[in-house]
Design an enzyme around this catalytic site. Structure first.
Site, short mmCIF file in Angstrom:
data_model
loop_
_atom_site.label_atom_id
_atom_site.label_comp_id
_atom_site.label_asym_id
_atom_site.label_seq_id
_atom_site.Cartn_x
_atom_site.Cartn_y
_atom_site.Cartn_z
N ARG A 271 0.86 -1.18 0.00
CA ARG A 271 0.00 0.00 0.00
C ARG A 271 0.90 1.24 0.00
NH1 ARG A 271 -2.41 0.68 5.39
NH2 ARG A 271 -0.92 2.37 5.50
N HIS A 275 -3.27 4.58 4.87
CA HIS A 275 -4.52 3.80 4.92
C HIS A 275 -5.65 4.55 4.24
CE1 HIS A 275 -8.01 1.70 6.45
NE2 HIS A 275 -8.34 2.72 7.22
N TYR A 284 4.39 4.93 11.35
CA TYR A 284 4.66 3.49 11.46
C TYR A 284 5.53 2.90 10.36
CZ TYR A 284 0.39 3.53 8.56
OH TYR A 284 -0.54 3.79 7.59
#
Lengths: 384, 334
Positions: A271, A275, A284
């Site tokens: 990805r 998100h 992160y």
């Protein structure tokens, strides 16, 4: 004399022989993700299919950037981008026949659009004027499912029903790596295998469930290995290799249609975006990781293969870009019009009919809207 | 011409017959659940269906309630009319996510393009000596979920008629079967089942003038018994069987309460957050000027369902109902 003595001496006998129910070896996924692009196999791939995949990838990438831009302009409430995952999205749609069904998750708008659904109608949920926009029966695409993995048993039930009716329809259900931890993933795979339902499960392992990496999600050797426990084949594929994903999915679809039962496909991808637009991925993960995956970009991979083999020239690439720009312009233009959700629609379709309670509440809202209209002189969604 | 001898039938037999007749009348009706096939269900309510219609029509599924209801969603999307059995009230909870997030909303989400005509049969309530997780009254959870119909029969005739209506409904129906009434008997002719009131209608089971007992499912026999006992106290109690918790029959309920001026809601479910609170509020809002006393509730205690050896203290019984009736401010009658 005891009861045992009356019956005679107890003679232990071995239990009925245990037999393995099947040989697990053929179900096991390959050790490495299957690849086509950059390998000998690419030479055997259908050039027309590769060109179609390429055009759709270019369109898909543009769709992702356009939809993300629309969130910044306030035209979409949220957009979970599939940038970097376009190969999976496009291949899933193209691996199916017209009569088949697609069961997408919320990150799969692209697959929905590649299947033929109107790009604006596909975004209704994410714009927020209703929960869903298109007729699922028109292109045989279920609504985008927000609760993770809950759409998987639906796919199994639909495929099972089709088989009971004698229709050779296959359902392809999409889920992410995080979704594989949900109970519904387990139940769907188990039902599918027990019923030998014509279903293909596509897991896009994009590395993260929002912020949580795969290592905190599972201790399995790979997600594809989970298939073996259910008694179905697991396939591992390079999720950025559109030709490979299409081939593996098309094989699984054929296998299911022929009565061979379900397959679990794990597509390893990444990805690239956060998100959603509301997420901060810098908390992160680092840039180096993203850059490494950008070098394995699905659009570039296929474009390089096709140009290298002389199957795609500059003019064709330009045409694909032009087509994508037109799609984006149309999307912009239509998404920039204010949607007009009607408040009175809230009471429609709660039930097939209505209830006395909903009639009362409908009258209450209508009175409120009329009062609002008198105060401001503006019809608010029309008091129908 | 032969005359059919009308023999007593149990509620369980009437339910079986309802599914059998629905399956015979409509090939899209499919029954699925745990042990519903070969065994005929742990309460034998699906007895004979797999034998008569085959395992594709009456299917033993893997032991997974979310999977059962989740696959039923897909089956309904493809034009089937699934009737799923949840083995016990408390075993239905794994299916709540499918029920709340999809079954109840799919019609609304898709603006009517994907209706889900699914019947979810749930044996519920206590009084059968069940160990933990076998006696819950879970109706409030379902009532709080818009998009579902919540029906519960209390008579043999209703068990048949209402289950036929549930299966024929284009809306998802949670069909709550009072398991302690499974073996209750009534004269009922399976060849000529009596017509029952339509979905959403409450029925007066016992006319009366002093006060109205509003009840449903397993508490109906308790209320009828209480009404008989009340005659000794000089009370002529009306007993109303709600039958349908969603949609709720405000009209019949309020007409009854306006007649008597007093009402007690009786159910096994907990009082706090239970259906009685909603019912009492609705009655008070609509019938305030006709009321001679506050609407009272006789409910299960606000405790986890007790172990079988103590459940009789928890379940609303005749005495507790009569005590509530006694508290309906009769002194004002003077």
């Amino acid at each position: 004399m005891t009861v045992l003595e009356q019956r005679g001496a107890y003679r232990p006998s071995p239990p009925p022989a245990w037999q393995p129910r099947m040989d697990p070896a053929p179900l096991l996924p390959d050790a490495e993700p299957y690849r086509v692009l950059g390998t000998e196999a690419a030479g055997e791939a259908d050039p027309d299919l590769l060109r179609r995949l390429h055009a759709q990838l270019v369109r898909g990438r543009r769709y992702n950037t356009q939809a993300t831009a629309l969130t910044k302009q306030g035209r979409l409430a949220v957009y979970p981008s599939s940038t970097g995952q376009e190969a999976c999205e496009v291949a899933a749609a193209l691996a199916l026949e017209e009569r088949d069904w697609l069961f997408p998750s919320y990150r799969d708008t692209l697959a929905v659009v590649a299947r033929g659904v109107d790009p604006v109608a596909a975004l209704t949920l994410l714009r927020g004027d209703w929960h869903h926009g298109y007729d699922p029966h028109e292109h045989r695409v279920a609504p985008l499912s927000t609760p993770l993995a809950t759409q998987l048993p639906h796919a199994v039930g639909l495929a099972h029903a089709a088989r009971l009716k004698g229709d050779d329809v296959v359902a392809l259900a999409m889920v992410g790596d995080g979704g594989t931890s949900e109970g519904d993933f387990h139940e769907a795979l188990n039902f599918a295998a027990v019923w030998q339902a014509p279903v293909v499960f596509l897991v896009q392992n994009n590395g993260f469930a929002i912020s949580v990496p795969l290592a905190k999600q599972t201790a399995a050797p790979s997600l594809a290995h989970k298939a073996v426990g259910y008694g179905m084949p697991g396939r591992l594929v390079d999720g950025n290799d559109a030709a490979a994903v299409h081939e593996v999915l098309a094989d699984a679809v054929r296998h299911a249609r022929a009565g061979g039962g379900p397959t679990l496909v794990e597509a390893v991808t990444y990805r690239i975006d956060a998100h959603t637009n509301a997420d901060d991925a810098t908390r992160y993960r680092g840039d180096a990781e993203i850059e490494a995956w950008r070098a394995h970009d699905p659009v570039q991979l296929l474009e390089r293969e096709l140009t290298g083999r002389g199957l795609l020239d500059e003019a064709a690439i330009e045409a694909a870009r032009q087509d994508a720009e037109e799609m984006a312009a149309d999307l912009r233009e239509r998404m920039n019009r204010d949607p007009e959700p009607h408040p009175m629609d809230l009471f429609d379709h709660v039930y097939a009919g209505t209830t006395s309670q909903l009639r009362e509440q409908r009258a209450l809202l209508r009175a409120e809207l009329e009062a609002e209209h008198e105060r401001h002189g503006e019809p608010e969604g029309g008091a129908r | 011409m032969t005359t059919v001898a009308v023999k007593p039938a149990t509620m369980a037999q009437a339910l079986t017959r309802a599914m059998r007749d629905a399956m015979a009348a409509d090939p899209t009706v499919h029954v699925l659940g745990e042990d519903v096939g070969t065994l005929g269900g742990v309460f034998r309510v699906t007895d004979g269906l797999a034998k008569e219609f085959g395992e594709d029509r009456c299917t033993d599924t893997p032991l997974a309630e979310a999977g059962i209801l989740g696959t039923a969603v897909g089956m309904a999307m493809y034009g089937l009319r699934p009737v799923v059995e949840m083995q016990f009230d408390a075993f239905a909870y794994p299916a709540l996510e499918q029920l709340i997030s999809h079954v109840s909303r799919m019609r609304n989400r898709t603006r009517g393009r994907v209706p889900l005509p699914i019947t979810v049969r749930v044996p519920y309530g206590g009084g059968i000596g069940g160990v933990e997780h076998h006696s819950d009254s879970s109706e409030a959870y379902y009532m709080a979920t818009p998009g579902l119909h919540v029906l519960t029969p209390a008579t043999v005739a209703d068990a048949y008629g209402m289950l036929r209506q549930a299966i024929a409904s284009d809306d998802p129906v949670v069909f709550l079967e009072p398991k302690r009434l499974y073996w209750s008997k009534d004269t009922w002719n399976p060849e000529q089942p009596t017509e029952v009131e339509p979905v959403g209608r409450a029925v007066v089971r016992r006319p009366g003038t002093s006060a109205t007992l509003l009840t449903y499912g397993p508490s109906l026999p308790v209320c009828l018994e209480a009404a008989e006992a009340a005659r000794a106290e000089g009370w002529d109690l009306e007993v109303l069987d709600l039958r349908s918790l969603v949609p709720f029959d405000d009209e019949t309920v309020c007409a009854a309460v306006r007649r008597t001026g007093r009402a007690v809601v009786v159910h096994e479910s907990t009082g706090f957050g239970g259906p009685g609170g909603e019912i009492a509020a609705r009655v008070t809002e609509r019938c305030f000027h006709h009321l001679e006393a506050p609407v009272l509730r006789v409910a299960g205690f606000d405790i986890p369902y007790p172990p079988p050896m103590l459940e009789r203290h928890h379940l609303p019984g005749v005495d507790r109902v009569l005590d509530a009736v006694a508290r309906l401010q009769w002194e004002a009658e003077g």
